[in-house]
Design a protein around this motif. Structure first.
Motif, PDB file in Angstrom:
ATOM      1  N   MET A  53       0.842  -1.203   0.000  1.00  0.00           N
ATOM      2  CA  MET A  53       0.000   0.000   0.000  1.00  0.00           C
ATOM      3  C   MET A  53       0.876   1.251   0.000  1.00  0.00           C
ATOM      4  N   LYS A  54       0.737   2.054  -1.038  1.00  0.00           N
ATOM      5  CA  LYS A  54       1.530   3.271  -1.135  1.00  0.00           C
ATOM      6  C   LYS A  54       0.776   4.464  -0.542  1.00  0.00           C
ATOM      7  N   ILE A  55       1.553   5.459  -0.168  1.00  0.00           N
ATOM      8  CA  ILE A  55       0.991   6.691   0.370  1.00  0.00           C
ATOM      9  C   ILE A  55       1.450   7.850  -0.508  1.00  0.00           C
ATOM     10  N   TYR A  56       0.475   8.561  -1.049  1.00  0.00           N
ATOM     11  CA  TYR A  56       0.762   9.675  -1.942  1.00  0.00           C
ATOM     12  C   TYR A  56       0.427  10.996  -1.248  1.00  0.00           C
ATOM     13  N   GLY A  57       1.303  11.955  -1.408  1.00  0.00           N
ATOM     14  CA  GLY A  57       1.016  13.310  -0.959  1.00  0.00           C
ATOM     15  C   GLY A  57       0.580  14.156  -2.141  1.00  0.00           C
ATOM     16  N   VAL A  58      -0.466  14.932  -1.967  1.00  0.00           N
ATOM     17  CA  VAL A  58      -0.938  15.863  -2.997  1.00  0.00           C
ATOM     18  C   VAL A  58      -0.862  17.270  -2.416  1.00  0.00           C
ATOM     19  N   ILE A  59      -0.093  18.128  -3.035  1.00  0.00           N
ATOM     20  CA  ILE A  59       0.050  19.507  -2.566  1.00  0.00           C
ATOM     21  C   ILE A  59      -0.624  20.429  -3.571  1.00  0.00           C
ATOM     22  N   LEU A  60      -1.659  21.113  -3.111  1.00  0.00           N
ATOM     23  CA  LEU A  60      -2.443  22.003  -3.978  1.00  0.00           C
ATOM     24  C   LEU A  60      -1.764  23.367  -4.051  1.00  0.00           C
ATOM     25  N   ALA A  61      -1.266  23.695  -5.255  1.00  0.00           N
ATOM     26  CA  ALA A  61      -0.494  24.931  -5.427  1.00  0.00           C
ATOM     27  C   ALA A  61      -0.898  25.664  -6.704  1.00  0.00           C
ATOM     28  N   ALA A  62      -2.201  25.639  -7.003  1.00  0.00           N
ATOM     29  CA  ALA A  62      -2.681  26.234  -8.251  1.00  0.00           C
ATOM     30  C   ALA A  62      -3.313  27.606  -8.066  1.00  0.00           C
ATOM     31  N   GLY A  63      -3.291  28.112  -6.832  1.00  0.00           N
ATOM     32  CA  GLY A  63      -3.922  29.415  -6.575  1.00  0.00           C
ATOM     33  C   GLY A  63      -3.168  30.579  -7.193  1.00  0.00           C
ATOM     34  N   ILE A 121       5.877   8.871   3.031  1.00  0.00           N
ATOM     35  CA  ILE A 121       5.344   9.320   1.745  1.00  0.00           C
ATOM     36  C   ILE A 121       6.152   8.721   0.603  1.00  0.00           C
ATOM     37  N   ASP A 122       5.472   8.023  -0.306  1.00  0.00           N
ATOM     38  CA  ASP A 122       6.146   7.381  -1.430  1.00  0.00           C
ATOM     39  C   ASP A 122       6.329   8.304  -2.622  1.00  0.00           C
ATOM     40  N   GLU A 123       5.370   9.180  -2.854  1.00  0.00           N
ATOM     41  CA  GLU A 123       5.452  10.099  -3.997  1.00  0.00           C
ATOM     42  C   GLU A 123       4.633  11.343  -3.686  1.00  0.00           C
ATOM     43  N   VAL A 124       5.078  12.472  -4.215  1.00  0.00           N
ATOM     44  CA  VAL A 124       4.378  13.734  -4.011  1.00  0.00           C
ATOM     45  C   VAL A 124       3.914  14.276  -5.357  1.00  0.00           C
ATOM     46  N   VAL A 125       2.647  14.608  -5.450  1.00  0.00           N
ATOM     47  CA  VAL A 125       2.069  15.217  -6.645  1.00  0.00           C
ATOM     48  C   VAL A 125       1.786  16.683  -6.335  1.00  0.00           C
ATOM     49  N   ILE A 126       2.382  17.573  -7.104  1.00  0.00           N
ATOM     50  CA  ILE A 126       2.161  19.004  -6.922  1.00  0.00           C
ATOM     51  C   ILE A 126       1.209  19.491  -8.003  1.00  0.00           C
ATOM     52  N   VAL A 127       0.081  20.037  -7.580  1.00  0.00           N
ATOM     53  CA  VAL A 127      -0.943  20.508  -8.512  1.00  0.00           C
ATOM     54  C   VAL A 127      -0.747  22.005  -8.706  1.00  0.00           C
ATOM     55  N   GLU A 158     -11.704  21.338  -8.230  1.00  0.00           N
ATOM     56  CA  GLU A 158     -11.269  20.847  -9.534  1.00  0.00           C
ATOM     57  C   GLU A 158      -9.820  20.378  -9.493  1.00  0.00           C
ATOM     58  N   SER A 159      -8.994  21.101  -8.752  1.00  0.00           N
ATOM     59  CA  SER A 159      -7.587  20.713  -8.643  1.00  0.00           C
ATOM     60  C   SER A 159      -7.437  19.384  -7.903  1.00  0.00           C
ATOM     61  N   GLU A 160      -8.229  19.191  -6.854  1.00  0.00           N
ATOM     62  CA  GLU A 160      -8.218  17.908  -6.151  1.00  0.00           C
ATOM     63  C   GLU A 160      -8.621  16.781  -7.097  1.00  0.00           C
ATOM     64  N   HIS A 161      -9.675  17.036  -7.882  1.00  0.00           N
ATOM     65  CA  HIS A 161     -10.163  16.026  -8.816  1.00  0.00           C
ATOM     66  C   HIS A 161      -9.099  15.701  -9.859  1.00  0.00           C
ATOM     67  N   CYS A 162      -8.358  16.717 -10.318  1.00  0.00           N
ATOM     68  CA  CYS A 162      -7.281  16.493 -11.288  1.00  0.00           C
ATOM     69  C   CYS A 162      -6.234  15.548 -10.718  1.00  0.00           C
ATOM     70  N   ALA A 163      -5.876  15.753  -9.453  1.00  0.00           N
ATOM     71  CA  ALA A 163      -4.881  14.896  -8.807  1.00  0.00           C
ATOM     72  C   ALA A 163      -5.397  13.469  -8.664  1.00  0.00           C
ATOM     73  N   ILE A 164      -6.651  13.338  -8.274  1.00  0.00           N
ATOM     74  CA  ILE A 164      -7.252  12.016  -8.094  1.00  0.00           C
ATOM     75  C   ILE A 164      -7.313  11.270  -9.428  1.00  0.00           C
ATOM     76  N   GLN A 165      -7.663  11.985 -10.492  1.00  0.00           N
ATOM     77  CA  GLN A 165      -7.707  11.365 -11.813  1.00  0.00           C
ATOM     78  C   GLN A 165      -6.311  10.965 -12.283  1.00  0.00           C
ATOM     79  N   TYR A 166      -5.320  11.820 -11.993  1.00  0.00           N
ATOM     80  CA  TYR A 166      -3.945  11.494 -12.371  1.00  0.00           C
ATOM     81  C   TYR A 166      -3.492  10.189 -11.708  1.00  0.00           C
ATOM     82  N   LEU A 167      -3.875   9.990 -10.467  1.00  0.00           N
ATOM     83  CA  LEU A 167      -3.441   8.815  -9.712  1.00  0.00           C
ATOM     84  C   LEU A 167      -4.199   7.538 -10.085  1.00  0.00           C
TER      85      LEU A 167
END
Length: 224
Positions: A1-11, A46-52, A82-91
């Motif tokens: 089971m992996k753990i992904y970090g999503v950092i919302l930085a689109a503001g 944290i296994d991978e970090v996704v920056i939005v 929408e940014s959260e959804h983009c990250a979820i779709q990417y994963l």
């Protein structure tokens, strides 16, 4: 089971009174965005970090973190939801149903590694996690006044859930045209009445919206 970090930085950082987006504003000679990204990247959970990011800032962020192999950069949407959804779709092609996803505001720059670890461990046990701080007041927008109370808490980020539940929730919200959710906890509650497991947060995990918030942080704790 992996753990992904999503950092919302689109503001767009409109309310931060500086000549640059607050992501790139330097505190102690280091861009603000570096603080949360390093906290996530350096945490052994944290296994991978996704920056939005926004389209405008994506290449600049990629250059800032060039060579960091744990980081992935994607473009977000026009709203937080929408940014959260983009990250979820990417994963979707990477994460399994039980993977844990920790969604964090880039503006909460000074999250500690200890709090992140505690939240991840809480999510492993209960299936969800979010930090909170007790508050004694809130702003009543309809009457334009501050209300004092002992029954209010402020929810911080990161907010953590299993991937399958996030995908189901955000797909549902998108299909139903439900928009402008405040954060992940509200989205999950709107979808399936999910009651998020909460633990005590940190005063230093303040969301930086205005330049004055940096002064507030200095009064709370020394910024390292």
């Amino acid at each position: 089971m992996k753990i992904y970090g999503v950092i919302l930085a689109a503001g767009e950082s409109i309310r931060f009174d500086a000549q640059v987006n607050k992501l790139f504003y330097k505190v102690n000679d280091k861009e603000l965005i570096r603080y949360p990204v390093e906290t996530f990247s350096n945490n052994e959970n944290i296994d991978e970090v996704v920056i939005v990011s926004s389209e405008l800032n994506k290449s600049k962020l990629e250059n800032l973190f060039k060579g960091k192999h744990q980081l992935t950069f994607i473009e977000g949407g026009e709203s937080r939801q929408e940014s959260e959804h983009c990250a979820i779709q990417y994963l979707q092609n990477k994460a399994t149903d039980d993977c844990i996803i920790a969604i964090h505001d880039a503006a909460r720059c000074f999250l500690s590694s200890d709090l992140l670890t505690n939240l991840v461990n809480t999510a492993k046990e209960y299936g969800s996690a979010a930090p909170y701080l007790e508050s004694t007041k809130f702003y009543d927008i309809s009457n334009n006044k501050i209300i004092l109370t002992k029954k209010i808490v402020n929810i911080q980020t990161p907010q953590i859930y299993k991937y399958k539940e996030l995908l189901e929730a955000y797909s549902y919200l998108s299909e139903k045209g439900i928009t402008n959710m405040v954060d992940t906890t509200e989205s999950m509650y709107k979808f399936n009445k999910c009651k998020t497991q909460v633990i005590k947060g940190e005063k230093s995990n303040l969301k930086i919206t205005y330049m004055s918030d940096l002064n507030t942080l200095e009064s709370i704790t020394r910024i390292q």
